[in-house]
Design a protein around this motif. Sequence first.
Motif, mmCIF file in Angstrom:
data_model
loop_
_atom_site.group_PDB
_atom_site.id
_atom_site.type_symbol
_atom_site.label_atom_id
_atom_site.label_comp_id
_atom_site.label_asym_id
_atom_site.label_seq_id
_atom_site.Cartn_x
_atom_site.Cartn_y
_atom_site.Cartn_z
ATOM 1 N N SER A 1 -2.805 -6.131 -10.695
ATOM 2 C CA SER A 1 -3.171 -5.380 -11.898
ATOM 3 C C SER A 1 -2.947 -3.903 -11.613
ATOM 4 N N ALA A 2 -2.362 -3.201 -12.559
ATOM 5 C CA ALA A 2 -2.066 -1.780 -12.374
ATOM 6 C C ALA A 2 -2.657 -0.960 -13.519
ATOM 7 N N ILE A 3 -3.178 0.214 -13.167
ATOM 8 C CA ILE A 3 -3.719 1.151 -14.147
ATOM 9 C C ILE A 3 -2.982 2.468 -13.956
ATOM 10 N N PRO A 4 -2.190 2.897 -14.934
ATOM 11 C CA PRO A 4 -1.380 4.106 -14.755
ATOM 12 C C PRO A 4 -2.222 5.369 -14.639
ATOM 13 N N GLY A 5 -1.693 6.316 -13.893
ATOM 14 C CA GLY A 5 -2.362 7.597 -13.699
ATOM 15 C C GLY A 5 -1.366 8.600 -13.159
ATOM 16 N N SER A 6 -1.750 9.365 -12.176
ATOM 17 C CA SER A 6 -0.872 10.362 -11.582
ATOM 18 C C SER A 6 0.390 9.720 -11.007
ATOM 19 N N PRO A 7 1.567 10.327 -11.270
ATOM 20 C CA PRO A 7 2.817 9.776 -10.727
ATOM 21 C C PRO A 7 2.972 10.036 -9.232
ATOM 22 N N ASP A 8 2.099 10.863 -8.671
ATOM 23 C CA ASP A 8 2.207 11.222 -7.253
ATOM 24 C C ASP A 8 1.164 10.545 -6.373
ATOM 25 N N GLN A 9 0.053 10.087 -6.969
ATOM 26 C CA GLN A 9 -1.045 9.532 -6.188
ATOM 27 C C GLN A 9 -1.287 8.070 -6.556
ATOM 28 N N LEU A 10 -1.489 7.252 -5.533
ATOM 29 C CA LEU A 10 -1.781 5.832 -5.743
ATOM 30 C C LEU A 10 -2.995 5.448 -4.896
#
Length: 314
Positions: free
Chosen positions: A196-205
């Motif tokens: 499951s993925a929740i989008p957010g910052s393109p630089d931080q995971l």
Amino acid sequence: MDEHKLDLAQLRAEIPLAGFLEKLGHVPIRRSGGELFYLSMLRDNDTAPSFCVNEKMDLWYDHGLAKGGSIIDLALLLWPELGFRQSMERILEVSGNPVLETKSAGGRQTEMSLKFPSYQILEDRPIGTNHSISAYLRSRGILSQADPFIRELYYSVKTATGEQRKMFAAGWQNEAGGWEVRNEHFKGCLGKKSMSAIPGSPDQLTVFEGMMDFLSWRLEHPGNESSILILNSVAFLAPAIQRAARYRSVSVFFDHDPSGRKATAAFLAQVSYANDRSGIYEGHNDYNEKIQHQLGDARQQRSSDAPCEKIKKR
């Protein structure tokens, strides 16, 4: 069974899981509330009974692997070297049933079909309308963080007798469209299992093993805008590592059990700039266990601070 085909729904109905496991030489260590607990036959390192069979629903769940399903799903894991058709035939052989076949111009042919799914999603609602689901999430300490990530899921499951049993649970969808479901008595997946993925910052995971750990982290980091990846099972470690390579900063919050530590080591070995953040819940198996422990401490403190009634002397 029909002489022309092997019906998977009928196979499930006619071969109970517990009896199938007994024929393979696996006996339950203990029984509790209609569930049988075995040492996992899918893992070599199981020292406590963590493989559970629900006799009423005729479904299994391995808590160490975070996987479960029907006798069909179990066969595919027991005999990974076999194809689907051969695995189903092996079920019949173990159970003492002949392999049904029809003849065609091309020789031996066995047709297998699942006419009806073993479950049906009836409805999903926002959190807050079902007292039992809310109480379960409250007991995990993450009710305040559940919306909109978790839904109330209402569904039916086809039992071994063919009955459609209506159920409900806290649920969230994975990337394959399947539903991860949890309640006080059951943990599993409806449909295909995936991350499951929740989008957010393109630089931080930020990566978690499970949804409850993510919500526990969110409780303590409400303003963090990192992209989120929830494995839902350590079986998805490899694709999670591949995805992590797209980000400049990666934080990992895996369990402190053997499988979690092994997954952390593999992740850090392949993503050199990733950081193991599990020290935040040192002394606990996972993030949610820490939150539950704090919740218990707070309740105990409130209880001890409550005013005592004066004892009247006779």
